[in-house]
Scaffold this motif. Structure first.
Motif, PDB file in Angstrom:
ATOM      1  N   ASP A 110       0.646  -1.175   0.043  1.00 41.06           N
ATOM      2  CA  ASP A 110      -0.083  -0.192  -0.181  1.00 41.06           C
ATOM      3  C   ASP A 110       0.980   1.149  -0.005  1.00 41.06           C
ATOM      4  O   ASP A 110       0.665   2.083  -0.595  1.00 41.06           O
ATOM      5  CB  ASP A 110      -1.049  -0.060   1.218  1.00 41.06           C
ATOM      6  CG  ASP A 110      -2.155  -1.083   1.064  1.00 41.06           C
ATOM      7  OD1 ASP A 110      -2.955  -0.991   0.398  1.00 41.06           O
ATOM      8  OD2 ASP A 110      -1.997  -2.051   1.901  1.00 41.06           O
ATOM      9  N   LEU A 111       1.938   1.243   0.671  1.00 47.22           N
ATOM     10  CA  LEU A 111       2.917   2.205   0.630  1.00 47.22           C
ATOM     11  C   LEU A 111       3.455   2.681  -0.517  1.00 47.22           C
ATOM     12  O   LEU A 111       3.597   3.677  -1.165  1.00 47.22           O
ATOM     13  CB  LEU A 111       3.870   2.113   1.944  1.00 47.22           C
ATOM     14  CG  LEU A 111       5.102   3.243   2.021  1.00 47.22           C
ATOM     15  CD1 LEU A 111       4.406   4.534   2.558  1.00 47.22           C
ATOM     16  CD2 LEU A 111       6.258   2.828   3.043  1.00 47.22           C
ATOM     17  N   ILE A 112       3.911   1.591  -1.186  1.00 46.14           N
ATOM     18  CA  ILE A 112       4.638   1.605  -2.530  1.00 46.14           C
ATOM     19  C   ILE A 112       3.554   2.174  -3.512  1.00 46.14           C
ATOM     20  O   ILE A 112       3.965   2.985  -4.481  1.00 46.14           O
ATOM     21  CB  ILE A 112       5.430   0.436  -2.946  1.00 46.14           C
ATOM     22  CG1 ILE A 112       6.437   0.235  -1.983  1.00 46.14           C
ATOM     23  CG2 ILE A 112       5.586   0.376  -4.325  1.00 46.14           C
ATOM     24  CD1 ILE A 112       7.179  -1.064  -2.090  1.00 46.14           C
ATOM     25  N   TYR A 113       2.344   1.631  -3.555  1.00 43.57           N
ATOM     26  CA  TYR A 113       1.229   2.134  -4.454  1.00 43.57           C
ATOM     27  C   TYR A 113       1.049   3.383  -4.226  1.00 43.57           C
ATOM     28  O   TYR A 113       1.121   4.291  -5.281  1.00 43.57           O
ATOM     29  CB  TYR A 113       0.129   1.357  -3.966  1.00 43.57           C
ATOM     30  CG  TYR A 113      -1.046   1.720  -4.757  1.00 43.57           C
ATOM     31  CD1 TYR A 113      -1.510   1.251  -6.135  1.00 43.57           C
ATOM     32  CD2 TYR A 113      -2.179   2.585  -4.480  1.00 43.57           C
ATOM     33  CE1 TYR A 113      -2.483   1.646  -6.941  1.00 43.57           C
ATOM     34  CE2 TYR A 113      -3.398   2.792  -5.083  1.00 43.57           C
ATOM     35  CZ  TYR A 113      -3.313   2.441  -6.217  1.00 43.57           C
ATOM     36  OH  TYR A 113      -4.481   2.572  -6.845  1.00 43.57           O
ATOM     37  N   GLN A 114       1.111   4.018  -2.981  1.00 41.96           N
ATOM     38  CA  GLN A 114       0.705   5.448  -2.813  1.00 41.96           C
ATOM     39  C   GLN A 114       2.139   6.336  -3.255  1.00 41.96           C
ATOM     40  O   GLN A 114       1.733   7.392  -3.844  1.00 41.96           O
ATOM     41  CB  GLN A 114       0.374   6.027  -1.412  1.00 41.96           C
ATOM     42  CG  GLN A 114      -0.887   5.162  -0.787  1.00 41.96           C
ATOM     43  CD  GLN A 114      -2.189   5.816  -1.607  1.00 41.96           C
ATOM     44  OE1 GLN A 114      -2.028   6.809  -2.172  1.00 41.96           O
ATOM     45  NE2 GLN A 114      -3.179   4.996  -2.127  1.00 41.96           N
ATOM     46  N   GLU A 115       3.013   5.907  -3.033  1.00 46.21           N
ATOM     47  CA  GLU A 115       4.385   6.530  -3.384  1.00 46.21           C
ATOM     48  C   GLU A 115       4.347   6.632  -5.071  1.00 46.21           C
ATOM     49  O   GLU A 115       4.573   7.815  -5.636  1.00 46.21           O
ATOM     50  CB  GLU A 115       5.621   5.873  -3.048  1.00 46.21           C
ATOM     51  CG  GLU A 115       5.729   5.933  -1.545  1.00 46.21           C
ATOM     52  CD  GLU A 115       7.035   5.308  -0.956  1.00 46.21           C
ATOM     53  OE1 GLU A 115       7.719   4.644  -1.546  1.00 46.21           O
ATOM     54  OE2 GLU A 115       7.291   5.456   0.209  1.00 46.21           O
ATOM     55  N   LEU A 116       4.072   5.720  -5.619  1.00 45.15           N
ATOM     56  CA  LEU A 116       4.052   5.586  -6.876  1.00 45.15           C
ATOM     57  C   LEU A 116       3.041   6.312  -7.734  1.00 45.15           C
ATOM     58  O   LEU A 116       3.139   7.184  -8.862  1.00 45.15           O
ATOM     59  CB  LEU A 116       4.189   4.121  -7.763  1.00 45.15           C
ATOM     60  CG  LEU A 116       5.435   3.281  -7.535  1.00 45.15           C
ATOM     61  CD1 LEU A 116       5.059   1.920  -8.006  1.00 45.15           C
ATOM     62  CD2 LEU A 116       6.548   3.932  -7.896  1.00 45.15           C
ATOM     63  N   LYS A 117       1.814   6.442  -7.173  1.00 41.54           N
ATOM     64  CA  LYS A 117       0.623   7.224  -7.525  1.00 41.54           C
ATOM     65  C   LYS A 117       1.032   8.761  -7.416  1.00 41.54           C
ATOM     66  O   LYS A 117       0.777   9.665  -8.230  1.00 41.54           O
ATOM     67  CB  LYS A 117      -0.688   6.940  -6.872  1.00 41.54           C
ATOM     68  CG  LYS A 117      -0.905   5.703  -7.198  1.00 41.54           C
ATOM     69  CD  LYS A 117      -2.655   5.604  -6.885  1.00 41.54           C
ATOM     70  CE  LYS A 117      -3.452   6.423  -7.342  1.00 41.54           C
ATOM     71  NZ  LYS A 117      -4.108   6.273  -8.569  1.00 41.54           N
ATOM     72  N   LYS A 118       1.715   9.047  -6.299  1.00 42.77           N
ATOM     73  CA  LYS A 118       2.265  10.535  -5.912  1.00 42.77           C
ATOM     74  C   LYS A 118       3.273  11.108  -7.110  1.00 42.77           C
ATOM     75  O   LYS A 118       3.444  12.202  -7.836  1.00 42.77           O
ATOM     76  CB  LYS A 118       2.902  10.640  -4.544  1.00 42.77           C
ATOM     77  CG  LYS A 118       1.924  10.799  -3.626  1.00 42.77           C
ATOM     78  CD  LYS A 118       2.699  10.865  -2.145  1.00 42.77           C
ATOM     79  CE  LYS A 118       1.712  10.508  -1.178  1.00 42.77           C
ATOM     80  NZ  LYS A 118       2.379  10.645   0.288  1.00 42.77           N
ATOM     81  N   LYS A 119       4.037  10.003  -7.428  1.00 47.33           N
ATOM     82  CA  LYS A 119       5.043  10.289  -8.712  1.00 47.33           C
ATOM     83  C   LYS A 119       4.395  10.119 -10.039  1.00 47.33           C
ATOM     84  O   LYS A 119       5.084  10.121 -10.832  1.00 47.33           O
ATOM     85  CB  LYS A 119       6.197   9.375  -8.445  1.00 47.33           C
ATOM     86  CG  LYS A 119       7.080   9.604  -7.253  1.00 47.33           C
ATOM     87  CD  LYS A 119       8.096   8.660  -7.226  1.00 47.33           C
ATOM     88  CE  LYS A 119       9.041   8.833  -5.855  1.00 47.33           C
ATOM     89  NZ  LYS A 119      10.031   7.881  -5.908  1.00 47.33           N
ATOM     90  N   LYS A 120       3.174  10.189 -10.088  1.00 45.20           N
ATOM     91  CA  LYS A 120       2.260  10.158 -11.295  1.00 45.20           C
ATOM     92  C   LYS A 120       2.835   8.827 -12.090  1.00 45.20           C
ATOM     93  O   LYS A 120       2.925   8.974 -13.521  1.00 45.20           O
ATOM     94  CB  LYS A 120       2.642  11.375 -12.025  1.00 45.20           C
ATOM     95  CG  LYS A 120       2.346  12.613 -11.449  1.00 45.20           C
ATOM     96  CD  LYS A 120       0.960  12.722 -11.198  1.00 45.20           C
ATOM     97  CE  LYS A 120       0.646  13.957 -10.728  1.00 45.20           C
ATOM     98  NZ  LYS A 120      -0.408  14.276  -9.752  1.00 45.20           N
ATOM     99  N   VAL A 121       3.170   7.871 -11.616  1.00 43.97           N
ATOM    100  CA  VAL A 121       3.447   6.675 -12.386  1.00 43.97           C
ATOM    101  C   VAL A 121       2.058   5.721 -12.765  1.00 43.97           C
ATOM    102  O   VAL A 121       1.036   5.775 -12.032  1.00 43.97           O
ATOM    103  CB  VAL A 121       4.240   5.489 -11.792  1.00 43.97           C
ATOM    104  CG1 VAL A 121       4.311   4.117 -12.206  1.00 43.97           C
ATOM    105  CG2 VAL A 121       5.445   5.982 -11.311  1.00 43.97           C
ATOM    106  N   ASP A 122       2.062   5.463 -14.362  1.00 40.11           N
ATOM    107  CA  ASP A 122       0.808   4.894 -14.853  1.00 40.11           C
ATOM    108  C   ASP A 122       0.483   3.622 -14.184  1.00 40.11           C
ATOM    109  O   ASP A 122       1.192   2.609 -14.301  1.00 40.11           O
ATOM    110  CB  ASP A 122       1.044   4.948 -16.306  1.00 40.11           C
ATOM    111  CG  ASP A 122      -0.366   4.408 -16.965  1.00 40.11           C
ATOM    112  OD1 ASP A 122      -1.224   4.532 -16.289  1.00 40.11           O
ATOM    113  OD2 ASP A 122      -0.143   3.984 -18.051  1.00 40.11           O
ATOM    114  N   ILE A 123      -0.450   3.626 -13.320  1.00 41.24           N
ATOM    115  CA  ILE A 123      -0.656   2.161 -12.646  1.00 41.24           C
ATOM    116  C   ILE A 123      -1.872   1.506 -13.724  1.00 41.24           C
ATOM    117  O   ILE A 123      -2.931   1.911 -13.987  1.00 41.24           O
ATOM    118  CB  ILE A 123      -1.746   2.607 -11.378  1.00 41.24           C
ATOM    119  CG1 ILE A 123      -0.890   3.388 -10.457  1.00 41.24           C
ATOM    120  CG2 ILE A 123      -2.183   1.207 -10.864  1.00 41.24           C
ATOM    121  CD1 ILE A 123       0.491   2.706  -9.877  1.00 41.24           C
ATOM    122  N   LYS A 124      -1.340   0.429 -14.084  1.00 42.22           N
ATOM    123  CA  LYS A 124      -2.008  -0.287 -15.172  1.00 42.22           C
ATOM    124  C   LYS A 124      -3.069  -1.386 -14.287  1.00 42.22           C
ATOM    125  O   LYS A 124      -4.154  -1.688 -14.916  1.00 42.22           O
ATOM    126  CB  LYS A 124      -1.158  -1.306 -15.701  1.00 42.22           C
ATOM    127  CG  LYS A 124      -0.076  -0.753 -16.573  1.00 42.22           C
ATOM    128  CD  LYS A 124      -0.501   0.094 -17.666  1.00 42.22           C
ATOM    129  CE  LYS A 124       0.439   0.737 -18.502  1.00 42.22           C
ATOM    130  NZ  LYS A 124      -0.162   1.499 -19.475  1.00 42.22           N
TER     131      LYS A 124
END
Length: 158
Positions: A110-124
């Motif tokens: 969950d932490l990594i998911y939130q960090e990547l979303k903050k960095k605007k990584v395209d979540i597939k």
């Protein structure tokens, strides 16, 4: 052998014993290391993606080869420029961006998911729980490789 000449795909290190079949030797507790390799022209983008977004480190690099390791150095992943003169023709064709995935097991998905979303990584694939016990989400790297980031949990009970 220079590290730069090590082949990048599925490098297996074993100490083979005379008199044993290859299958017997592969099952033995001797050291074996797997290094998956991808042929790509995107070394710069790939290095930035894995080091800045996923926290990988650089084990080795030169002008045509990049060897990365996971935090803690539990696993390595390598990338090679296509068609490089130092490599045999078997290792020249570029990866076509389909039919491969990596799984990265983490403690706090969950932490990594939130960090990547903050960095605007395209979540597939958005974060989700699976009945077999995975809590995971998925992204892709610059080469089109699917990356499943997962925390294993106990399967749901019916």
């Amino acid at each position: 052998m220079k590290r730069s000449t090590i082949l990048f795909t599925m490098v297996l290190f074993c100490c083979f014993q005379p008199g044993l079949s290859i299958a017997q030797q592969l099952k033995s507790p001797r050291k074996m290391k797997l290094n998956a390799g991808i042929v790509t022209s995107k070394l710069t983008e790939t290095k930035a993606f894995y080091t800045h977004l996923l926290g990988f480190g650089v084990s080795f690099e030169n002008d045509f080869y990049l060897l990365l390791h996971t935090p803690g150095k539990q696993a390595e992943l390598s990338f090679l420029l296509p068609g490089h003169a130092s490599q045999q023709p078997l290792f020249h064709p570029v990866f076509q961006g389909q039919g491969m995935y990596l799984t990265i097991e983490v403690e706090d998905v969950d932490l990594i998911y939130q960090e990547l979303k903050k960095k605007k990584v395209d979540i597939k694939i958005d974060i989700r729980n699976e009945p077999w016990g995975d809590r995971h989400f998925a992204i892709t790297d610059p080469n089109g490789i699917a990356i499943d980031i997962v925390k294993y949990t106990d399967p749901e009970k019916p």
